[in-house]
Design a protein around this motif. Structure first.
Motif, mmCIF file in Angstrom:
data_model
loop_
_atom_site.group_PDB
_atom_site.id
_atom_site.type_symbol
_atom_site.label_atom_id
_atom_site.label_comp_id
_atom_site.label_asym_id
_atom_site.label_seq_id
_atom_site.Cartn_x
_atom_site.Cartn_y
_atom_site.Cartn_z
ATOM 1 N N SER A 165 -7.079 -1.750 10.234
ATOM 2 C CA SER A 165 -5.964 -2.561 10.725
ATOM 3 C C SER A 165 -4.653 -1.838 10.434
ATOM 4 O O SER A 165 -4.497 -1.183 9.398
ATOM 5 N N ALA A 166 -3.712 -1.949 11.356
ATOM 6 C CA ALA A 166 -2.462 -1.207 11.239
ATOM 7 C C ALA A 166 -1.618 -1.733 10.084
ATOM 8 O O ALA A 166 -1.482 -2.948 9.901
ATOM 9 N N ALA A 167 -1.037 -0.809 9.323
ATOM 10 C CA ALA A 167 -0.175 -1.171 8.197
ATOM 11 C C ALA A 167 0.853 -0.071 7.992
ATOM 12 O O ALA A 167 0.524 1.119 8.034
ATOM 13 N N ALA A 168 2.110 -0.460 7.778
ATOM 14 C CA ALA A 168 3.185 0.505 7.552
ATOM 15 C C ALA A 168 2.973 1.233 6.235
ATOM 16 O O ALA A 168 2.506 0.652 5.248
ATOM 17 N N CYS A 169 3.347 2.518 6.222
ATOM 18 C CA CYS A 169 3.130 3.347 5.030
ATOM 19 C C CYS A 169 4.419 3.864 4.409
ATOM 20 O O CYS A 169 4.374 4.660 3.467
ATOM 21 N N GLY A 170 5.585 3.449 4.939
ATOM 22 C CA GLY A 170 6.844 3.781 4.275
ATOM 23 C C GLY A 170 7.505 5.065 4.709
ATOM 24 O O GLY A 170 8.553 5.428 4.174
ATOM 25 N N GLY A 171 6.916 5.767 5.692
ATOM 26 C CA GLY A 171 7.439 7.078 6.070
ATOM 27 C C GLY A 171 8.378 7.088 7.247
ATOM 28 O O GLY A 171 8.666 8.156 7.800
ATOM 29 N N GLY A 172 8.863 5.932 7.648
ATOM 30 C CA GLY A 172 9.840 5.884 8.721
ATOM 31 C C GLY A 172 9.235 5.791 10.105
ATOM 32 O O GLY A 172 8.107 5.330 10.295
ATOM 33 N N LEU A 173 10.007 6.276 11.084
ATOM 34 C CA LEU A 173 9.709 6.081 12.496
ATOM 35 C C LEU A 173 9.271 7.396 13.135
ATOM 36 O O LEU A 173 9.934 8.426 12.978
ATOM 37 N N GLY A 174 8.145 7.378 13.826
ATOM 38 C CA GLY A 174 7.720 8.532 14.624
ATOM 39 C C GLY A 174 7.956 8.242 16.091
ATOM 40 O O GLY A 174 7.816 7.099 16.548
ATOM 41 N N VAL A 175 8.311 9.277 16.844
ATOM 42 C CA VAL A 175 8.597 9.137 18.276
ATOM 43 C C VAL A 175 7.862 10.237 19.023
ATOM 44 O O VAL A 175 8.128 11.422 18.798
#
Length: 420
Positions: A165-175
């Motif tokens: 399941s998706a969970a934020a890991c604290g490394g900011g935004l990827g584009v």
């Protein structure tokens, strides 16, 4: 030990989307999974499928000029074919409709091949793949590609167990700057407004621009259009990452902004949250990020999904919602009243068949027909004709007439999913 071969000669995203099939085979007792793939993707496959035995071949000639590609395919592939032919595979899953796939199939007993096979000099298609071809003119109703490939196995792994399941890991935004198909990507001026808004609203401390060498210039152009505060925290990594670094970056992110790309599927594999922009040939019910916790902004123009090999005769109408001046406001507020016309916001979820998407903003005009097709396919795969809901019985009859051949029921081994 039982050996299973998966032949996946398509590109980056398709390799990742083969995961449900691969993990299903790997979960069988005393099994060894072999994966035949394009040589350029071997380093990535070692990261994604560390326990698989890899058989790289030259399918696309990536990095080679024309004459070198031909020589390599004749010489190097002959060695690879000889190695593959030496194994006594329990089953071969040949996933791509291509000349090379059919030639590979000729190495094996056709009774052991699923998908695209070779029998007595003829190119043949197995019943499940043939059935999919019959519904291909109804792509808005289609099932996820991950689930289609997994359905070759009656013991398919439960969809919830495939990706975290998706969970934020604290490394900011990827584009992700662009996909391989240009029309399904957002132009730089549109993407800059999206990135600037999302970075501000989420308080991103870091922004990383991702892509291949061809996207380096687009990354520089995007940087120039970002607000100064976002520019200061942004790194243009396009063309500068090998597979290991790409995996490390994507695995660290809070969110990945992307069109329908291989990097999007990599994020889903890693459990990184995805906000995807789907337009043109991209349709989330076919190739959306696999797993729970992802969101797709899907345009709904009547001509979607299209084929990018054909010219657009509608003035890129599907780009309209993203280019709408009010779209950044919607990204900032999430208020349905601010959503541009022609936009549907969908959240990933699962049903008994696999991955699907539920609209949380906007109208899914195909919902009833899609539910009917999914129920029909589930009944076909499980052998449970009574699984079709009564209120869809007329639709089921129509689908059976259009998609089904009587021998398909006879040859079906009922599906049961592995749930733990």
């Amino acid at each position: 030990m039982k050996h299973y071969l998966v032949i996946q000669l398509a590109r980056f995203g398709d390799l990742i989307q083969t995961k449900r099939l691969v993990v299903t085979l790997a979960a069988r007792p005393d099994s060894r999974v072999h994966l035949c793939l394009d040589r350029s993707l071997e380093p990535l496959a070692r990261l994604v499928y560390p326990n698989a035995t890899l058989h790289p071949v030259i399918a696309h000639g990536t990095g080679l000029d024309g004459s070198a590609a031909v020589r390599a395919m004749l010489v190097d592939n002959r060695r690879s074919f000889a190695t593959l032919g030496s194994f006594d595979f329990e089953r071969i899953y040949n996933l791509n409709f291509s000349g090379l796939n059919f030639r590979l199939a000729a190495l094996f007993d056709p009774d052991k091949v699923e998908g695209y096979l070779w029998r007595d000099g003829q190119e043949l298609i197995s019943p499940w793949a043939a059935m999919a071809m019959r519904w291909s003119d109804q792509r808005r109703l289609s099932i996820n590609l991950v689930d289609f490939w997994a359905a070759y196995c009656p013991d398919a792994m439960a969809p919830q167990l495939v990706n975290p399941s998706a969970a934020a890991c604290g490394g900011g935004l990827g584009v992700v700057l662009a996909g391989r198909e240009s029309r399904r990507s957002l132009p730089v001026d549109v993407l800059s407004r999206v990135v600037g808004t999302v970075a501000r609203v989420r308080g991103a401390g870091r922004v990383v621009l991702l892509g291949g060498p061809c996207e380096q210039a687009a990354g520089q152009a995007l940087l120039k259009e970002l607000p100064p505060a976002v520019q200061a925290m942004t790194r243009n990594a396009a063309g500068q990452t090998g597979w290991n670094e790409l995996v490390d970056i994507v695995d660290s992110l809070d969110l990945l902004l992307t069109p329908d790309t291989g990097t999007m599927h990599l994020a889903a594999h890693l459990g990184t949250p995805v906000l995807a922009f789907f337009l043109s040939s991209a349709w989330c019910f076919e190739t959306g990020p696999y797993g729970e916790g992802h969101v797709v902004h899907q345009t709904t123009a009547h001509c979607l999904p299209c084929l990018e090999t054909r010219p657009c005769n509608h003035g890129l109408q599907c780009l309209g919602p993203f280019a709408d001046p009010g779209y950044p406001r919607f990204l900032a507020t999430g208020n349905p009243a601010h959503a541009p016309d022609g936009l549907m916001v969908c959240r990933s979820q699962f049903d008994a068949l696999g991955q699907t998407y539920a609209p949380i903003i906007g109208l899914d005009q195909d919902a009833e027909q899609r539910a009917g097709l999914r129920q029909f396919i589930f009944g076909h795969l499980t052998g449970d004709r009574d699984s079709i809901r009564p209120e869809l019985s007329d639709l089921d009859t129509l689908l059976a007439q259009r998609l089904h051949r009587e021998r398909d029921w006879i040859t079906t081994v009922p599906m049961r999913t592995i749930t733990e």
